[in-house]
Every structure is written in structure tokens, then in C-alpha cells.
Write an enzyme that holds these catalytic residues in place. Sequence first.
Site, PDB file in Angstrom:
ATOM      1  N   ASN A   1      -7.409  40.342  11.375  1.00 50.98           N
ATOM      2  CA  ASN A   1      -7.781  39.922  12.747  1.00 50.98           C
ATOM      3  C   ASN A   1      -7.099  38.731  12.245  1.00 50.98           C
ATOM      4  O   ASN A   1      -7.806  38.228  12.925  1.00 50.98           O
ATOM      5  CB  ASN A   1      -9.361  39.755  11.696  1.00 50.98           C
ATOM      6  CG  ASN A   1     -10.035  41.389  11.668  1.00 50.98           C
ATOM      7  OD1 ASN A   1      -9.902  41.804  13.017  1.00 50.98           O
ATOM      8  ND2 ASN A   1     -10.740  41.324  10.741  1.00 50.98           N
TER       9      ASN A   1
ATOM     10  N   GLU B   1      -0.338  38.082   7.890  1.00 48.91           N
ATOM     11  CA  GLU B   1      -0.435  38.363   6.563  1.00 48.91           C
ATOM     12  C   GLU B   1      -2.213  39.466   6.452  1.00 48.91           C
ATOM     13  O   GLU B   1      -2.152  39.254   5.185  1.00 48.91           O
ATOM     14  CB  GLU B   1      -0.513  37.252   6.054  1.00 48.91           C
ATOM     15  CG  GLU B   1       1.492  36.981   5.234  1.00 48.91           C
ATOM     16  CD  GLU B   1       0.563  35.140   6.200  1.00 48.91           C
ATOM     17  OE1 GLU B   1       2.427  34.914   6.691  1.00 48.91           O
ATOM     18  OE2 GLU B   1      -0.060  34.855   6.504  1.00 48.91           O
TER      19      GLU B   1
ATOM     20  N   ASP C   1      -2.336  51.069  18.169  1.00 44.48           N
ATOM     21  CA  ASP C   1      -3.616  50.539  18.089  1.00 44.48           C
ATOM     22  C   ASP C   1      -4.754  49.560  17.401  1.00 44.48           C
ATOM     23  O   ASP C   1      -5.382  49.024  18.835  1.00 44.48           O
ATOM     24  CB  ASP C   1      -4.618  51.726  18.459  1.00 44.48           C
ATOM     25  CG  ASP C   1      -4.174  53.146  18.902  1.00 44.48           C
ATOM     26  OD1 ASP C   1      -4.132  54.187  19.020  1.00 44.48           O
ATOM     27  OD2 ASP C   1      -3.460  52.684  20.394  1.00 44.48           O
TER      28      ASP C   1
ATOM     29  N   SER D   1       0.403  53.638  14.016  1.00 42.10           N
ATOM     30  CA  SER D   1       0.237  55.840  14.198  1.00 42.10           C
ATOM     31  C   SER D   1      -0.483  56.494  14.646  1.00 42.10           C
ATOM     32  O   SER D   1      -0.097  57.846  15.344  1.00 42.10           O
ATOM     33  CB  SER D   1      -0.457  56.014  12.572  1.00 42.10           C
ATOM     34  OG  SER D   1      -0.943  55.290  11.643  1.00 42.10           O
ATOM     35  N   THR D   2      -1.438  56.251  15.764  1.00 38.42           N
ATOM     36  CA  THR D   2      -1.670  57.214  16.938  1.00 38.42           C
ATOM     37  C   THR D   2      -1.146  56.443  18.676  1.00 38.42           C
ATOM     38  O   THR D   2      -0.573  57.597  19.143  1.00 38.42           O
ATOM     39  CB  THR D   2      -3.038  56.739  16.866  1.00 38.42           C
ATOM     40  OG1 THR D   2      -4.262  56.491  15.914  1.00 38.42           O
ATOM     41  CG2 THR D   2      -3.660  58.019  18.149  1.00 38.42           C
TER      42      THR D   2
ATOM     43  N   GLY E   1     -11.197  54.055  16.878  1.00 38.70           N
ATOM     44  CA  GLY E   1     -10.572  53.986  15.444  1.00 38.70           C
ATOM     45  C   GLY E   1     -10.931  52.956  14.215  1.00 38.70           C
ATOM     46  O   GLY E   1     -10.658  52.744  14.029  1.00 38.70           O
TER      47      GLY E   1
HETATM   48  N1  LIG Z   1      -1.100  42.005   7.833  1.00 40.05           N
HETATM   49  C1  LIG Z   1      -2.361  42.492   7.861  1.00 40.05           C
HETATM   50  N2  LIG Z   1      -2.795  43.279   6.700  1.00 40.05           N
HETATM   51  C2  LIG Z   1      -3.679  44.125   6.540  1.00 40.05           C
HETATM   52  N3  LIG Z   1      -4.116  45.070   7.785  1.00 40.05           N
HETATM   53  C3  LIG Z   1      -3.919  44.227   9.412  1.00 40.05           C
HETATM   54  C4  LIG Z   1      -2.807  43.732   9.722  1.00 40.05           C
HETATM   55  N4  LIG Z   1      -2.037  42.918  10.305  1.00 40.05           N
HETATM   56  C5  LIG Z   1      -3.357  43.681  11.168  1.00 40.05           C
HETATM   57  N5  LIG Z   1      -3.582  44.358  10.005  1.00 40.05           N
HETATM   58  C6  LIG Z   1      -4.997  45.476  10.348  1.00 40.05           C
HETATM   59  O1  LIG Z   1      -4.746  47.369  10.614  1.00 40.05           O
HETATM   60  C7  LIG Z   1      -5.000  47.812  11.308  1.00 40.05           C
HETATM   61  C8  LIG Z   1      -4.201  48.911  11.745  1.00 40.05           C
HETATM   62  O2  LIG Z   1      -3.466  48.152  11.847  1.00 40.05           O
HETATM   63  P1  LIG Z   1      -2.415  49.084  13.559  1.00 40.05           P
HETATM   64  O3  LIG Z   1      -3.369  49.688  14.639  1.00 40.05           O
HETATM   65  O4  LIG Z   1      -1.437  48.356  14.125  1.00 40.05           O
HETATM   66  O5  LIG Z   1      -1.803  50.220  12.538  1.00 40.05           O
HETATM   67  P2  LIG Z   1      -2.358  52.375  12.410  1.00 40.05           P
HETATM   68  O6  LIG Z   1      -3.558  51.671  11.861  1.00 40.05           O
HETATM   69  O7  LIG Z   1      -1.861  52.454  11.875  1.00 40.05           O
HETATM   70  O8  LIG Z   1      -2.364  52.640  14.603  1.00 40.05           O
HETATM   71  P3  LIG Z   1      -2.663  52.866  14.968  1.00 40.05           P
HETATM   72  O9  LIG Z   1      -4.272  52.766  14.478  1.00 40.05           O
HETATM   73  O10 LIG Z   1      -1.979  53.596  16.268  1.00 40.05           O
HETATM   74  O11 LIG Z   1      -3.551  54.928  13.911  1.00 40.05           O
HETATM   75  C9  LIG Z   1      -5.575  47.095  12.142  1.00 40.05           C
HETATM   76  O12 LIG Z   1      -6.843  47.262  12.826  1.00 40.05           O
HETATM   77  C10 LIG Z   1      -4.912  45.933  12.551  1.00 40.05           C
HETATM   78  O13 LIG Z   1      -6.710  44.884  12.452  1.00 40.05           O
HETATM   79  C1  LIG Z   2      -7.759  73.103  15.982  1.00 45.36           C
HETATM   80  C2  LIG Z   2      -6.768  71.848  16.528  1.00 45.36           C
HETATM   81  C3  LIG Z   2      -7.079  70.917  16.880  1.00 45.36           C
HETATM   82  C4  LIG Z   2      -6.740  69.648  17.412  1.00 45.36           C
HETATM   83  C5  LIG Z   2      -7.629  68.946  17.906  1.00 45.36           C
HETATM   84  C6  LIG Z   2      -6.978  68.714  18.930  1.00 45.36           C
HETATM   85  C7  LIG Z   2      -7.959  67.034  19.402  1.00 45.36           C
HETATM   86  C8  LIG Z   2      -7.162  65.526  19.484  1.00 45.36           C
HETATM   87  C9  LIG Z   2      -7.640  65.095  20.214  1.00 45.36           C
HETATM   88  C10 LIG Z   2      -7.216  63.592  19.949  1.00 45.36           C
HETATM   89  C11 LIG Z   2      -7.946  62.372  20.963  1.00 45.36           C
HETATM   90  C12 LIG Z   2      -7.847  60.179  19.796  1.00 45.36           C
HETATM   91  C13 LIG Z   2      -8.191  59.855  20.812  1.00 45.36           C
HETATM   92  C14 LIG Z   2      -7.881  58.817  20.082  1.00 45.36           C
HETATM   93  C15 LIG Z   2      -8.583  57.804  19.842  1.00 45.36           C
HETATM   94  C16 LIG Z   2      -7.785  56.389  19.325  1.00 45.36           C
HETATM   95  O1  LIG Z   2      -8.373  55.309  19.878  1.00 45.36           O
HETATM   96  C17 LIG Z   2      -8.042  56.181  17.769  1.00 45.36           C
HETATM   97  C18 LIG Z   2      -7.470  55.174  17.607  1.00 45.36           C
HETATM   98  O2  LIG Z   2      -5.442  54.950  16.812  1.00 45.36           O
HETATM   99  N1  LIG Z   2      -7.629  57.202  17.244  1.00 45.36           N
HETATM  100  C19 LIG Z   2      -8.475  58.210  16.296  1.00 45.36           C
HETATM  101  O3  LIG Z   2      -9.521  57.795  16.610  1.00 45.36           O
HETATM  102  C20 LIG Z   2      -7.867  59.005  15.949  1.00 45.36           C
HETATM  103  C21 LIG Z   2      -9.087  59.939  15.620  1.00 45.36           C
HETATM  104  C22 LIG Z   2      -7.856  61.748  15.573  1.00 45.36           C
HETATM  105  C23 LIG Z   2      -9.163  62.659  15.964  1.00 45.36           C
HETATM  106  C24 LIG Z   2      -8.607  64.140  15.446  1.00 45.36           C
END
Ligand SMILES: Nc1ncnc2c1ncn2[C@@H]1O[C@H](COP(=O)(O)OP(=O)(O)OP(=O)(O)O)[C@@H](O)[C@H]1O
Ligand SMILES: CCCCCCCCCCCCC/C=C/[C@@H](O)[C@H](CO)NC(=O)CCCCC
Length: 585
Positions: free
Chosen positions: A168, A165, A191, A234-235, A537
Site C-alpha cells: 500500500n 518497501e 495485479d 503471478s497472474t 485477488g
Molecule cells: N514492498 C512490498 N512488500 C510487501 N508487499 C508489497 C510490497 N509492494 C507491494 N506489495 C503488495 O504485494 C501484493 C502482491 O503484489 P503483486 O500483485 O505485484 O504480485 P503477485 O500477487 O505475485 O501478482 P498477481 O497479483 O498478479 O497474482 C500487492 O497486493 C501489493 O499491495
Molecule cells: C480442471 C481444470 C480447472 C482449471 C480452473 C480453470 C479456471 C480458471 C479461471 C481463472 C480466472 C482468473 C481470474 C483472475 C483473477 C485475478 O484478478 C486475481 C488476481 O490476480 N487472481 C485470482 O484471484 C486467482 C484466482 C484463480 C482461480 C483459479
Amino acid sequence: METDLRLESSLWIGNKRYRAVLTGWHLKWTEADKKNGDKKTVSVPVAEVVGVENGRVEILPQKSVEDTDKDFTVFYIKRSRSRSTYGLLWSLGRTQFSCPSRVLRDQWTNHLRTALKTHSPLRPHRLLVFINPFGGKKKGREIYHSLVAPLFELAGISSHVIVTERANQARDHLLKKDLTGFDGVVCVGGDGMFSEVLHGLIGRTQQEAGLCETDPAVTLQPCPLHIGIIPAGSTDCVCYATVGVIDPVSSALHIIIGDSQPLDVCSVHHASTLVRYSVSLVGYGFYGDVLAESEKHRWMGPLRYDYSGTVVYLSNRSYAGIVQYLPADPLLSSPKDKTRCLSGCNVCSRSTERLFPHTSDSGSLYSSHFSQYSNDSEGEWVSVEGRFRCVSITCMSSSCARSPLGLSPSAHLADGTGDLILVWDTHPLSFLKFLYRHTSTQDQFDLPFVEVHRVKAVRFSLPDGREEEVHEGIGELNRAIEEREYVDTVSRNGSQQQLAQSVVERETMNEHKTVASILCGLCCKKTPAVSVWNCDGEILPFTEIFCRIHGQLVRLYARGIEDGAAMQNCSQESDKNKSRCITYK
Ligand SMILES: Nc1ncnc2c1ncn2[C@@H]1O[C@H](COP(=O)(O)OP(=O)(O)OP(=O)(O)O)[C@@H](O)[C@H]1O
Ligand SMILES: CCCCCCCCCCCCC/C=C/[C@@H](O)[C@H](CO)NC(=O)CCCCC
Ligand SMILES: [Ca+2]
């Protein structure tokens, strides 16, 4: 072992007769009634059998059971190539067999279930599952209940599911609640969700071992519980770099058969407090600014990184800094050796020997972990100073959808080292070339302003320790006020009237300072003197940090990226004359 488990008989699939053989390690079935030439053979390692059910059973997309007494269904791992990634997609293979008699059917199901038991100690039986309903495209719950839960049920895994909910909640639960009876923890999210589980498990393990995380020199205790990731973010960079595909069913199947992939973890300290752990990227400069900028546009979803990347690139920033690093043993491997860390990687398995040499009394399996950091083998620190576009430390390749080979294509998941990438200040177009090479297989390290080192520890500090200054602008303002005050002090010996005057001025200046610092913070036109650290991130609240790599601190339910190319010369349903099938592990 193998002999008493052996079973052989004719079985029917539909109206075709097959010769089926079960040994201790494989289940094979070959088309009978055919000339030798085009015999089709399917061979499934027992370790990759997911479940055996009586009758004709379906699991996905819906469960259906036609309970007959002469049929049984075998579910197993089926591999296929995925278009967009290197790794192999795993899906649930299913074959419904018919027997001439119920007795034979029961013999087959009993033998198969007995064979499965030889692998069950490695397989989880009870899992703690955290679902982040808001991560990625907000499909975490749907993904878990429609794709993952049916597979866990088929495999006889019981799971305790918590839909979070708040942020953390997962970390707090793992730090405080009773975890007995669980074989592993699964996070359904991205992540950030993985990072929560990582922090919870590492913190809990050190608590129970009586170790103090805040001490930068402490040798951390490896975590006994495995972590499973169901990608719904997302990533999803960690899932991508350890499984090779972003696919909930593939990840669920890796969890079910109890794969185990050790993972290096980087601890980040400031002064003598622990700030955070990282497994993918600790990045200053470009990656930090991209993350900071993207936080203002969270409503954009995943696109926020592309937009912010462009904005930050165009702002053309570089930052002064001092980077000190402790090189790893160059004889073992190097970030430019073009190796790829794949399933069964021998660089990583060799380092397992180094990290956990087999001690005599196996009870203290981890006590030998201390030997790894004994100071005498520390080696020499190297120090460089200058202006950088970005400074990155990555424990793994950090390959992800944006960058198929990752920040450091030859980094290893579990070799006890990280890669330090230094991008010196350079012409904007050269920096663009560096970035662009991430999106293809060109070597981003083959540029004059880029250097990469395999390291065990890194320290970053600002020249003449300007830790607190947030922006140059404020710095100048501070200096002006100090000078003013200096002038005031000098004039203090002047008339009372002058003194009163200077106090008024200082008040005004202080107001200016506050206003300017707010303006400057919001959209400072001038390039700020310092960037921020992007830690998987998350933005870190400090600029001067100390990073250290802890080899194989956690384990994931994964096996590394399976080399799709090896799949080329044979498929699960082997073609003509090629009955041998590649089996991994
Ligand atoms: N119920 C919740 N409400 C709000 N935030 C939450 C909840 N559960 C987890 N989170 C937080 O949301 C953040 C993002 O979640 P998550 O990493 O799953 O998705 P994302 O950021 O879209 O993916 P990525 O990190 O791969 O880009 C996490 O750092 C987590 O701590
Ligand atoms: C002209 C073309 C240029 C294209 C740019 C290419 C560079 C891409 C390298 C991407 C490496 C991402 C490393 C991943 C980090 C994740 O742990 C972190 C959490 O999800 N993501 C970001 O911080 C998100 C950070 C995203 C940075 C771009
Ligand atoms: Ca590593």
C-alpha cells in the site's frame, strides 16, 4: 503538412542500396538494384518510430554507440506472433542506415525527429514508476532496470522510480504526494500492484474533484493520468487482457508510443461504505474459496492457486444467496455474441460515444458522464435466489495464462458494462466440466446450470439477511445458547439455586462457543454457510455487497489485444509482392 516533411534519397544498409521515403505518416525503404519481382519493402508508421540516433547504435541487450558522421539508426516497433497467446509480441526493431554525406544524414535525422514531434503530445515525457520487489518471482527490479529503463531513455522519457518497501505504499503515495509534471504512473508487478495504483489514482481524482467515493450513487470522475503495467506478478491478468501478452518489452513499447486503452471499473460497496474497486473479477463461492485457501499457502508462489483450486473443488461447496442485477441494453451487445474485444473494438468505441457524447463546450468533457447514470434510464432490476457454486462479476474477459479466453470471452474492456456469471448448484462432475472449459475454447456458458447477463449493477445478499453468521456450526451453537438462555429466563422464577446453576452453565456454554468458533473457523468439517468475495485477488470483509460498473474510468498505456490472425498475411518485412503491411490504430 505531409508535403513539407517529405524526404527521399538512396540509403545503404550494410552494402545494399535502398530507396528510402519519408512522408508525414510513414518511413518506407525498398531494395534498389533488384528486379521488380522480389523487391523487399519495409514500411514503418511514424507513430511507431521509437527513436532516431546519430551513428550506429545498439540499445538491447547492451547500449553501444559507434558515433560516425554518415550513419544514423532508426528504432521502431516490430511485431511477431507469440506461441502461447493471441496477442502480438512487440520488440525493438533497429535499422542502421548509411548516407553518402553528413549533410544528408543530418537532413534525415532532423526530418525524422520533426515527424516524431507530431505524435509527441500523445507520448509520455515524465513517468512515476513503482516497483514491487516481492511480486511474482521477485524479479521486478531486474526486469525494470535491464529491459525497460533503456527503452525509456531511448525515447527521451524521464522517470521517477520508487521501489516499494511495504504493501500500500504506492496507493498512499498517489493519494497524498504531489503528482504535477507526471504524464502517467507505471507499476512493475502483478495485479495486486496494479490494484494499488488503481485505488490511489481513483481516490486522488475524486478528492481533487470534491466527490465522495463512499456514496454508491456518485458518478466518479475519470482519471487524467494513464496507468502503465510492466508485468512482474503471478497472474498478471489485467496486463494479459489489455495487451494480449505478458512481456515487459512489449508493455514498455506500448507506454513509450502513448497508446491509450480506456477501462471499465467496478465499484464495490457495503451498506454505504466503499469497500474496493475491481477491473477483473469480483467472485463469490469457488473463486473466493480458492483465494482464501491459497492465502494459507503463499509460500507456494503461483502454484498455490492450482493446489487450492483442487482442494476447494473436492470440498464440493455451494452457497445460498439472493442476486439482483440491472441488465445493460441487450441491443448493444451480449456476453454470448461470440465477439472478441480486440484492438480498435467497435463495441467499445461505440460506447465511448454513449459515455462521453461530444458536448458543445469541450471543457466540460466529463460533465456529460453524469447523463449516463440518470435514474430514468436505469431500467428494471431482476432478482434470482438459490444455491450457487459461484457468482462472478467481471468487467473484462479476465483472460490470463490459466484461461486463454477468460471468464467471459466476449466481455469488453471499455463498454461500460460487466458480465454477471451465475453457476447454480450442480453435480460435481458438471461443475468440473464448467471449470475445464475455461482452459480451452469450448463455451463454458453452454451448460444448463450456467447463466450469464450483461449488467450495469449487481446486488448480492444472503437469504433472511444472515450477514454476520460465519459458519452454520456457530449458527447452531448460537441458537442453542439463546434457547438455553430462554430456558434460564423461564426458570428464573425458580429457586435462587437453580438460577445460580444456569448462570454457571451459560458461562460454560459461552466458553464452548468461543472454542467452537475458533475450531469451526479453522477447519470446519461442515460446509460453511457463507463464502468470501475475491476482488481482483483481495478477500473482501463483507458478504452483502453492491457492485456498479463505471464506464472507462481509467486509461492504460495499451491498445487492447491485437489480432494475431491479421498478422498472418503480412509481416513487418513484407514478403514478395505483398508490400502493403497491416498498420494498427
Ligand atoms: N514492498 C512490498 N512488500 C510487501 N508487499 C508489497 C510490497 N509492494 C507491494 N506489495 C503488495 O504485494 C501484493 C502482491 O503484489 P503483486 O500483485 O505485484 O504480485 P503477485 O500477487 O505475485 O501478482 P498477481 O497479483 O498478479 O497474482 C500487492 O497486493 C501489493 O499491495
Ligand atoms: C480442471 C481444470 C480447472 C482449471 C480452473 C480453470 C479456471 C480458471 C479461471 C481463472 C480466472 C482468473 C481470474 C483472475 C483473477 C485475478 O484478478 C486475481 C488476481 O490476480 N487472481 C485470482 O484471484 C486467482 C484466482 C484463480 C482461480 C483459479
Ligand atoms: Ca466492460
